[in-house]
Write an enzyme that holds these catalytic residues in place. Structure first.
Site, mmCIF file in Angstrom:
data_model
loop_
_atom_site.group_PDB
_atom_site.id
_atom_site.type_symbol
_atom_site.label_atom_id
_atom_site.label_comp_id
_atom_site.label_asym_id
_atom_site.label_seq_id
_atom_site.Cartn_x
_atom_site.Cartn_y
_atom_site.Cartn_z
ATOM 1 N N ASP A 1 3.913 -10.535 9.042
ATOM 2 C CA ASP A 1 3.631 -9.569 10.099
ATOM 3 C C ASP A 1 4.976 -9.255 10.757
ATOM 4 O OD1 ASP A 1 3.069 -8.256 12.455
ATOM 5 O OD2 ASP A 1 1.369 -9.532 12.988
ATOM 6 N N VAL A 2 5.426 -8.012 10.615
ATOM 7 C CA VAL A 2 6.782 -7.679 11.083
ATOM 8 C C VAL A 2 6.928 -7.768 12.602
ATOM 9 C CG1 VAL A 2 7.309 -6.228 9.073
ATOM 10 C CG2 VAL A 2 6.327 -5.170 11.141
ATOM 11 N N ASP B 1 4.258 -8.001 3.407
ATOM 12 C CA ASP B 1 3.161 -7.232 4.000
ATOM 13 C C ASP B 1 2.269 -8.177 4.788
ATOM 14 O OD1 ASP B 1 1.931 -4.166 3.008
ATOM 15 O OD2 ASP B 1 0.722 -5.470 4.305
ATOM 16 N N TYR C 1 3.538 7.503 18.184
ATOM 17 C CA TYR C 1 4.017 7.616 16.797
ATOM 18 C C TYR C 1 5.270 8.488 16.746
ATOM 19 C CZ TYR C 1 3.897 8.120 11.700
ATOM 20 O OH TYR C 1 4.221 8.101 10.358
ATOM 21 N N THR D 1 -2.086 8.883 1.720
ATOM 22 C CA THR D 1 -2.195 7.417 1.661
ATOM 23 C C THR D 1 -3.349 6.986 2.566
ATOM 24 O OG1 THR D 1 -0.802 6.945 3.565
ATOM 25 C CG2 THR D 1 0.336 7.197 1.437
ATOM 26 N N SER E 1 0.849 -1.197 0.000
ATOM 27 C CA SER E 1 0.000 0.000 0.000
ATOM 28 C C SER E 1 0.884 1.246 0.000
ATOM 29 C CB SER E 1 -0.885 0.001 1.258
ATOM 30 O OG SER E 1 -1.655 1.183 1.344
ATOM 31 N N ILE F 1 3.139 4.300 0.350
ATOM 32 C CA ILE F 1 4.551 4.609 0.106
ATOM 33 C C ILE F 1 5.328 3.348 -0.251
ATOM 34 C CG2 ILE F 1 6.661 5.384 1.267
ATOM 35 C CD1 ILE F 1 4.838 7.390 2.842
ATOM 36 N N LYS G 1 8.993 7.261 15.524
ATOM 37 C CA LYS G 1 9.716 7.837 14.385
ATOM 38 C C LYS G 1 11.030 8.496 14.821
ATOM 39 C CE LYS G 1 7.043 6.284 11.206
ATOM 40 N NZ LYS G 1 7.539 5.253 10.266
HETATM 41 N N1 LIG Z 1 1.472 8.878 4.804
HETATM 42 C C1 LIG Z 1 2.184 9.768 5.453
HETATM 43 O O1 LIG Z 1 1.835 10.960 5.521
HETATM 44 C C2 LIG Z 1 3.458 9.356 6.122
HETATM 45 C C3 LIG Z 1 4.294 10.379 6.606
HETATM 46 C C4 LIG Z 1 5.474 10.021 7.233
HETATM 47 C C5 LIG Z 1 5.814 8.702 7.371
HETATM 48 N N2 LIG Z 1 4.983 7.731 6.906
HETATM 49 C C6 LIG Z 1 5.390 6.342 7.091
HETATM 50 O O2 LIG Z 1 5.418 5.693 5.841
HETATM 51 C C7 LIG Z 1 5.231 4.285 6.062
HETATM 52 C C8 LIG Z 1 4.177 3.783 5.088
HETATM 53 O O3 LIG Z 1 2.950 4.424 5.383
HETATM 54 P P1 LIG Z 1 1.799 4.687 4.307
HETATM 55 O O4 LIG Z 1 1.396 6.095 4.483
HETATM 56 O O5 LIG Z 1 2.209 4.194 2.995
HETATM 57 O O6 LIG Z 1 0.641 3.784 4.939
HETATM 58 P P2 LIG Z 1 -0.316 2.652 4.341
HETATM 59 O O7 LIG Z 1 -1.293 2.399 5.409
HETATM 60 O O8 LIG Z 1 -0.805 3.049 2.988
HETATM 61 O O9 LIG Z 1 0.666 1.397 4.164
HETATM 62 C C9 LIG Z 1 1.213 0.727 5.263
HETATM 63 C C10 LIG Z 1 1.418 -0.725 4.890
HETATM 64 O O10 LIG Z 1 2.039 -1.380 6.016
HETATM 65 C C11 LIG Z 1 1.403 -2.625 6.188
HETATM 66 N N3 LIG Z 1 1.532 -3.079 7.591
HETATM 67 C C12 LIG Z 1 0.924 -2.552 8.678
HETATM 68 N N4 LIG Z 1 1.234 -3.283 9.761
HETATM 69 C C13 LIG Z 1 2.060 -4.273 9.351
HETATM 70 C C14 LIG Z 1 2.717 -5.342 10.006
HETATM 71 N N5 LIG Z 1 2.558 -5.560 11.326
HETATM 72 N N6 LIG Z 1 3.508 -6.163 9.281
HETATM 73 C C15 LIG Z 1 3.645 -5.968 7.940
HETATM 74 N N7 LIG Z 1 3.026 -4.986 7.263
HETATM 75 C C16 LIG Z 1 2.245 -4.153 7.964
HETATM 76 C C17 LIG Z 1 -0.049 -2.401 5.801
HETATM 77 O O11 LIG Z 1 -0.715 -3.640 5.494
HETATM 78 C C18 LIG Z 1 0.113 -1.492 4.606
HETATM 79 O O12 LIG Z 1 0.239 -2.225 3.404
HETATM 80 C C19 LIG Z 1 4.874 4.126 7.532
HETATM 81 O O13 LIG Z 1 6.035 3.743 8.249
HETATM 82 C C20 LIG Z 1 4.459 5.514 7.940
HETATM 83 O O14 LIG Z 1 4.643 5.760 9.306
HETATM 84 C C21 LIG Z 1 3.815 8.022 6.283
#
Ligand SMILES: NC(=O)c1ccc[n+]([C@@H]2O[C@H](COP(=O)([O-])OP(=O)(O)OC[C@H]3O[C@@H](n4cnc5c(N)ncnc54)[C@H](O)[C@@H]3O)[C@@H](O)[C@H]2O)c1
Length: 255
Positions: free
Chosen positions: A64-65, A38, A159, A194, A17, A19, A163
């Site tokens: 699952d990480v 994932d 959170y 996202t 999903s 990023i 981070k």
């Molecule tokens: N979207 C933002 O604004 C933003 C900003 C800064 C940082 N981030 C970081 O970017 C990363 C990706 O986020 P995103 O926005 O793409 O979110 P998203 O929800 O679109 O994608 C996250 C993905 O991680 C997977 N996931 C969740 N828990 C899991 C687990 N226990 N084991 C394996 N996979 C798991 C989900 O199934 C999903 O596919 C995250 O670390 C998030 O903190 C996002």
């Protein structure tokens, strides 16, 4: 396939999903074979299908990480085909609850967020570290603007803590794995549209407006805005770059 990452094998956690999906697709476009890890098998398969339709190579493994034994098992399974040379620790969640909200909720958020965003990164990295040392590989960890600041709307302390931890882990491993030729860097995304924040954006447009007022480029980011820096950090273009965080935040952190 020619490209900046030709010959590499890249594992991307949370690659189903947002990023992670954009990074997986960009890596495949640059010639890497991508392993999408994932917890959500449908999302992982969707990424594999998108990569295949674009002519790239990808495979999905459900992981699952937070499950340390499963991380070890997946790493052993991957090593049988070819060791990875790139690891992206991207899987993450966020829940926006104030610290003074219901104590049970806050405690549950703390446990879940820290176990996925921080322990998950440890579990996966530790499981794959021997492969990365063998290939003189590269690690890219996904941090946040919250690796430095706590944004001003209700947003979990967990959170922000997780981070900040991503940045500390990045720096510590860069120092420790540098002698093995392994580079370790992070990316600090700003507000990227996202699923992670879809509900918060819909419920709280003022939150989005506040962030945009603080963002010189004046727009929210898209997952592709993070994929470019992720390609750079994984590629030989960044051959002398380690222990860094590259911000992909439209300038949020500069003002
Ligand atoms: N979207 C933002 O604004 C933003 C900003 C800064 C940082 N981030 C970081 O970017 C990363 C990706 O986020 P995103 O926005 O793409 O979110 P998203 O929800 O679109 O994608 C996250 C993905 O991680 C997977 N996931 C969740 N828990 C899991 C687990 N226990 N084991 C394996 N996979 C798991 C989900 O199934 C999903 O596919 C995250 O670390 C998030 O903190 C996002």
């Amino acid at each position: 396939m020619a490209g900046l990452l030709a010959g590499h094998v890249a594992a991307v956690t949370g690659g189903g999903s947002g990023i992670g999906q954009a990074i997986a697709e960009a890596y495949a476009r640059e010639g890497a074979r991508v392993i999408v890890l994932d917890a959500n098998p449908e999302g992982a398969q969707e990424t594999v299908d998108r990569v295949a339709r674009a002519g790239g190579a990808a495979a999905a493994i459900t992981l699952d990480v937070t499950d340390r034994a499963a991380c070890r098992a997946v790493a052993a399974q991957v090593a049988k085909t070819a060791p990875i040379s790139i690891l992206v620790n991207n899987a993450g969640i966020n829940r926006r609850n104030a610290f003074l909200a219901d104590p049970e909720t806050v405690a549950r958020d703390w446990d879940d967020i820290l176990s996925i965003n921080l322990d998950g990164m440890f579990n996966v990295t530790r499981a794959f570290v021997d492969q990365l040392r063998a290939t003189r590989g590269r690690i890219v960890n996904i941090g946040s603007i919250q690796s430095f600041v706590h944004v001003s709307w209700p947003n979990s302390a967990a959170y922000t803590t997780s981070k900040h931890g991503v940045l500390g882990f990045t720096r510590a491993l860069a120092a420790e794995l540098g002698p093995d030729g392994v580079r370790v860097n992070a990316i600090g995304p700003g507000l990227i549209e996202t699923r992670l924040n879809a509900e918060a954006r819909a419920r709280n447009p003022e939150m989005v407006a506040t962030v945009m007022r603080h963002t010189p480029l004046g727009r929210a980011g898209q997952p592709q805005d993070v994929a470019g820096p992720a390609v750079f950090l994984a590629s030989d273009l960044a051959s002398y770059v380690t222990g860094c965080i590259v911000m992909a935040d439209g300038g949020f952190r500069t003002v």
